[in-house]
Write a protein that holds these residues in place. Structure first.
Motif, PDB file in Angstrom:
ATOM      1  N   THR A  73      36.128  38.443  43.794  1.00  0.00           N
ATOM      2  CA  THR A  73      36.117  39.855  43.145  1.00  0.00           C
ATOM      3  C   THR A  73      36.892  40.556  44.683  1.00  0.00           C
ATOM      4  O   THR A  73      37.786  41.409  44.398  1.00  0.00           O
ATOM      5  CB  THR A  73      35.322  40.876  42.450  1.00  0.00           C
ATOM      6  N   GLU A 106      43.382  44.231  36.951  1.00  0.00           N
ATOM      7  CA  GLU A 106      42.075  44.253  37.992  1.00  0.00           C
ATOM      8  C   GLU A 106      40.671  44.661  37.189  1.00  0.00           C
ATOM      9  O   GLU A 106      39.543  43.571  37.601  1.00  0.00           O
ATOM     10  CB  GLU A 106      42.053  46.389  38.938  1.00  0.00           C
ATOM     11  N   LYS A 109      39.973  43.675  34.398  1.00  0.00           N
ATOM     12  CA  LYS A 109      40.229  41.364  33.902  1.00  0.00           C
ATOM     13  C   LYS A 109      39.822  40.631  34.390  1.00  0.00           C
ATOM     14  O   LYS A 109      39.351  39.272  34.084  1.00  0.00           O
ATOM     15  CB  LYS A 109      41.304  41.490  33.107  1.00  0.00           C
ATOM     16  N   ARG A 110      40.669  40.618  36.033  1.00  0.00           N
ATOM     17  CA  ARG A 110      39.910  39.800  36.470  1.00  0.00           C
ATOM     18  C   ARG A 110      38.763  40.014  37.316  1.00  0.00           C
ATOM     19  O   ARG A 110      38.021  38.745  37.689  1.00  0.00           O
ATOM     20  CB  ARG A 110      40.799  40.041  38.366  1.00  0.00           C
ATOM     21  N   CYS A 111      38.269  41.111  37.184  1.00  0.00           N
ATOM     22  CA  CYS A 111      36.537  41.613  37.322  1.00  0.00           C
ATOM     23  C   CYS A 111      35.471  40.829  36.668  1.00  0.00           C
ATOM     24  O   CYS A 111      34.900  40.311  36.942  1.00  0.00           O
ATOM     25  CB  CYS A 111      36.460  42.713  37.650  1.00  0.00           C
TER      26      CYS A 111
END
Lengths: 278, 278
Positions: A111, A245, A247-249
């Motif tokens: 992350t 952000e 969603k990415r995490c």
């Protein structure tokens, strides 16, 4: 209320006196009186902070000094590194560094954020694991640090794991302070946000504890589905947290939570970590 | 010797009894009885380990349980996360995470190694700061962890900082165990190695504590030149440590030590960190 305490209290106190060591309890109160705001104190200050007489405060300070937990210079007392051995009983017996650090390390790498692991203790978020990010220099919650549960992504996940009764008790008893202009102190808004956390399965921190620090947290569950603890990823951001952000995490966060859940289920750490305050 | 203890000891004990809380001392002994080898114990085991009666051990365990520091399940007792608040008095008052973590982080990046900061306490290396390396997954000494000073780069720097008298006392009193086939247990060889450390200004760990973990450490000095603490960089290596690796680490290590020295000199942390055991 006052009557029932006077009535039931007397017997309870007599019974308790048979096994409870008042000296141990008061000595520990002195040991934990030192903090960031008062890293060194005189006897009179320790007495005032702990609600003891000067003679009592002096006795426990001198005992702690004689055991090497506290040092003194002129009239000032301050904790010494040896006091870490008390908390380390827990870190060592729970094998925290073997158990949780490698999982947080992978989460941090995936992350580019700082990664933390925490439990709910005494109505607060108690950090049990933290890994710095190479990309992030400003922020780090150390093991043993406590933060108010209402201000931060981890605390809101932990509050969402409480029963409605326990949540209402929390909201009724914990004084909420605005640490930044983003801190939510209203019970009504917190209740609404916690309902959202339960539905969506994650909580956000929008700089509610420290200005410019944002984060996402997901629950770590026991086998029965109750919330045992929490992992988060947080980072420095000058703007509000973005949907991309989050969603990415979420993937790396859920992977980390799953790994910790598997370790908890396998009995890798002593039971009883889960707060019984629900 | 026995006579002088019997003679002087009685008065000293009577005087000590006036201010020393035996209950606090014994309760703390129970709190730190839990460790990696015995993460949970029955009353009888705590009694045996602390040299107390079953009744005493029970009393302190129940007091610690009532304060939330210890949990129990059936006949087993184990430390709970709240016990961290005791050690955290030190971490927080010394502002360890603000003070030392960023410096270790830069050291870790510059060396691609795990970075640690430690002091000498109770004849052991007591770790006060540690940063994982992204390149290194196998090893991490957590804050509060203790290691034997004779086995490892940090311990040898700390031993080299002792006076000759204190070093001889250390060598005479500390039992040395071979943790790996590289561990130096001979007093004569350790004495020689420590003289070398004093001359060259750094110490090496050649896998003396954990097989395959090697490292380099340099002293952190007080204004008067005495050794206050130590920083190291360590990493996993299947071969012996190379001259080029030492050379590559020394610059970043000395830079980190200098930064910590400046912070110590500025009074950034409470005084008294330096062990008075020299």
């Amino acid at each position: 209320m006052a009557l029932s305490i006077a009535g039931a209290g007397r017997n309870a106190l007599t019974e308790k006196a048979a096994w409870f060591s008042e000296s141990l309890a008061r000595g520990l109160k002195v040991a934990r009186a030192f903090d960031r705001d008062q890293p060194k104190m005189r006897i009179s200050e320790v007495a005032a902070k702990t609600g003891m007489t000067r003679a009592s405060a002096r006795r426990y300070l001198l005992t702690l000094k004689s055991l090497g937990y506290v040092g003194s210079e002129n009239e000032w007392f301050y904790p010494l590194p040896r006091i870490l051995e008390l908390g380390y009983a827990f870190v060592s017996s729970a094998r925290l560094e073997e158990f949780v650090e490698p999982i947080l390390q992978r989460l941090s790498e995936a992350t580019d954020a700082a990664a933390h692991f925490a439990v709910f203790d005494n109505n607060e978020t108690l950090c049990l694991g933290s890994v710095f990010s190479q990309k992030l220099f400003g922020f780090f919650i150390s093991i043993g640090a406590r933060q108010p549960a209402y201000a931060g992504s981890m605390g809101k996940v932990l509050l969402a794991g409480l029963s409605d009764t326990k949540l209402e008790e929390y909201l009724a008893s914990v004084r909420r302070v605005a640490h930044t202009k983003e801190t939510v102190t209203s019970a009504a808004i917190l209740r609404r946000e916690i309902t959202e956390v339960r539905e969506q399965g994650y909580a956000l921190n929008r700089g509610e504890m420290t200005p410019g620090i944002v984060g996402v947290a997901v629950p770590v569950r026991n086998k029965d589905g109750t919330v045992a603890s929490v992992v988060n990823a947080n980072w420095i951001s000058t703007s509000s947290i973005k949907a991309a952000e989050i969603k990415r995490c979420l993937g790396p966060l859920r992977e980390a939570a799953k790994q910790i859940e598997m370790r908890l289920a396998s009995g890798a750490v002593p039971t009883g970590w889960v707060s019984r305050e629900r």
